[in-house]
Design an enzyme around this catalytic site. Structure first.
Site, PDB file in Angstrom:
ATOM      1  N   HIS A  45     -10.645   6.354   6.986  1.00 49.61           N
ATOM      2  CA  HIS A  45      -9.985   5.544   6.512  1.00 49.61           C
ATOM      3  C   HIS A  45      -9.152   4.127   7.564  1.00 49.61           C
ATOM      4  CE1 HIS A  45      -8.521   7.797   2.548  1.00 49.61           C
ATOM      5  NE2 HIS A  45      -9.263   6.834   2.116  1.00 49.61           N
ATOM      6  N   ARG A  72      -5.555   8.254  -8.796  1.00 45.45           N
ATOM      7  CA  ARG A  72      -4.298   7.200  -8.228  1.00 45.45           C
ATOM      8  C   ARG A  72      -4.348   5.811  -8.783  1.00 45.45           C
ATOM      9  NH1 ARG A  72      -5.715   4.605  -3.367  1.00 45.45           N
ATOM     10  NH2 ARG A  72      -3.707   3.564  -2.785  1.00 45.45           N
ATOM     11  N   ASN A 119      -6.020   1.491  -6.796  1.00 42.11           N
ATOM     12  CA  ASN A 119      -6.201   1.043  -6.387  1.00 42.11           C
ATOM     13  C   ASN A 119      -7.027  -0.391  -6.703  1.00 42.11           C
ATOM     14  OD1 ASN A 119      -6.038   0.081  -3.425  1.00 42.11           O
ATOM     15  ND2 ASN A 119      -8.183   1.323  -2.742  1.00 42.11           N
ATOM     16  N   TYR A 122      -7.748  -7.816   4.462  1.00 44.56           N
ATOM     17  CA  TYR A 122      -8.339  -6.683   4.313  1.00 44.56           C
ATOM     18  C   TYR A 122      -9.038  -6.290   2.697  1.00 44.56           C
ATOM     19  CZ  TYR A 122      -8.987  -2.057   3.515  1.00 44.56           C
ATOM     20  OH  TYR A 122      -9.915  -0.345   2.592  1.00 44.56           O
ATOM     21  N   LYS A 123      -8.750  -7.151   2.067  1.00 45.73           N
ATOM     22  CA  LYS A 123      -8.868  -7.628   0.436  1.00 45.73           C
ATOM     23  C   LYS A 123      -9.949  -8.933   0.247  1.00 45.73           C
ATOM     24  CE  LYS A 123      -5.182  -4.606  -1.352  1.00 45.73           C
ATOM     25  NZ  LYS A 123      -5.925  -3.319  -2.268  1.00 45.73           N
ATOM     26  N   TYR A 128       0.511  -1.007   0.018  1.00 44.35           N
ATOM     27  CA  TYR A 128      -0.038  -0.201   0.063  1.00 44.35           C
ATOM     28  C   TYR A 128       0.550   0.913  -0.338  1.00 44.35           C
ATOM     29  CZ  TYR A 128      -4.334   2.312   0.502  1.00 44.35           C
ATOM     30  OH  TYR A 128      -5.872   3.318   0.285  1.00 44.35           O
ATOM     31  N   GLU A 168      -9.853   0.508  -9.770  1.00 43.70           N
ATOM     32  CA  GLU A 168     -10.910   1.684  -8.946  1.00 43.70           C
ATOM     33  C   GLU A 168      -9.066   2.729  -9.900  1.00 43.70           C
ATOM     34  OE1 GLU A 168     -12.799   0.456  -4.940  1.00 43.70           O
ATOM     35  OE2 GLU A 168     -11.213   1.978  -5.115  1.00 43.70           O
TER      36      GLU A 168
END
Length: 346
Positions: free
Chosen positions: A193, A223, A225, A316-317, A37, A265
């Site tokens: 966040h 950016r 993601n 997390y994903k 990240y 994204e």
């Protein structure tokens, strides 16, 4: 020549597919064989012809189907679109931005004409031809933010800047990766966040906030993601977790290529001229593994990224349950050869 829009679904029978041309323009998010990240923000400028960056607001073959899916989500849950009372001016800013960009990039599909405050908007793919008074909500069928985001791919968060922070005070969010506008509305940058692992202790969000609060009008940033989704489902919201959460248990070695989708994204950030807010478009792109691995470089690189991903990020994903199956499947497409620098296919 105009875009040929596909007839497809993002639910039930899941008929979504990418054309071969669209696979090659997919915004693959990994520039090297590992991922961590990071802020990874750069100027949002026009990119190569034929890429998702050819225009600053992208419209593609999935446009009509995505707008139909958005209408279904809003009919089921109107709270996916919210705007606090002080954000109406920012909504007009967003309406102007999206109309200008879509008409500029795709004149065969969209036309904006202005005579003072009297505006005419023609959206040919959706069969819309409306005349309204800019700044007068009563002349539109919805508020300005809702009106234009019902006609624009991706989600949109409008952030109010005050007290040295950014506050999520308006948004249209129907294609999100497991977060809730209804929960986050009114929160500041650090609050919404808070669930992201590893990034806070690295100071990533402190640096990102400093950058974003200094964005200037006319100089947007962007950016990438990413996460993964089982089935080409746009609406993976917490509110609908009961509909999609169990999908993660259905991945097998036989169906990985069809079921597992890389979800990317393209996030951009724009300073709004009248309200001084920041709009945060979050454009979602999907491609299933069978499509992605038609590009051998991407197949090799994705195998290495997912195999070596830190466990905290994998959790997390939401990849943990099917990650071993995916890694094993991708490993058969990785011959160990070097991958070329950059995001694009060879």
């Amino acid at each position: 020549m105009g875009i040929t829009f596909r007839k497809e679904t993002f639910r039930d029978d899941f008929t979504f597919r990418n054309s071969p041309e669209h696979i090659r323009r997919f915004p693959f998010p990994f520039h090297e064989d590992a991922y961590m990240y990071a802020v990874n923000i750069e100027p949002h400028v026009v990119g190569p012809k034929g890429s998702v960056l050819e225009n600053l607001i992208d419209v593609d073959e999935h446009y009509v189907a995505e707008m139909q899916d958005r209408a279904l989500v809003l009919a089921e849950d109107p709270l996916r679109c919210q705007s606090l009372p002080h954000m109406t001016l920012a909504g007009w800013d967003l309406l102007e931005l999206l109309m200008e960009q879509q008409a500029l990039g795709y004149p065969e599909h969209f036309t904006l004409t202005r005579d003072g405050d009297r505006w005419r908007w023609i959206n040919r793919p959706l069969g819309i031809d409306d005349t309204f008074t800019f700044g007068d909500v009563s002349t539109l069928p919805y508020g300005p933010m809702e009106y234009i985001t019902r006609q624009s791919q991706g989600d949109f968060c409008i952030l109010d800047q005050r007290d040295g922070n950014l506050w999520m005070d308006a948004g249209m969010v129907t294609t999100q990766a497991d977060w809730s506008l209804d929960f986050d509305i009114g929160m500041n940058f650090f609050e919404w966040h808070a669930p992201v692992p590893l990034a806070h202790e690295k100071g990533i969000f402190t640096r990102a906030l400093k950058f974003l609060t200094n964005i200037q009008q006319g100089k947007p940033a962007r950016r990438l993601n990413w996460t993964m989704t089982i089935n080409p489902r746009l609406d993976t919201s917490p509110e609908n977790y009961h509909k999609w959460g169990a999908d993660r248990t259905t991945v097998t070695p036989e169906n990985v290529g069809d079921k597992v989708h890389l979800r990317v994204e393209l996030q951009s950030f724009w300073r709004l001229p009248r309200s001084n807010g920041i709009v945060f478009p979050i454009r979602c792109y999907l491609t299933k593994m069978d499509e992605l691995v038609t590009q051998p470089k991407w197949a090799r690189r994705l195998h290495r990224v997912i195999r070596d991903l830190p466990d905290e990020l994998a959790n997390y994903k939401g990849l943990t349950r099917y990650r071993p199956t995916l890694v094993e499947w991708l490993s058969k497409l990785d011959d160990g050869s070097a991958t070329s620098p950059g995001f694009g296919p060879d």
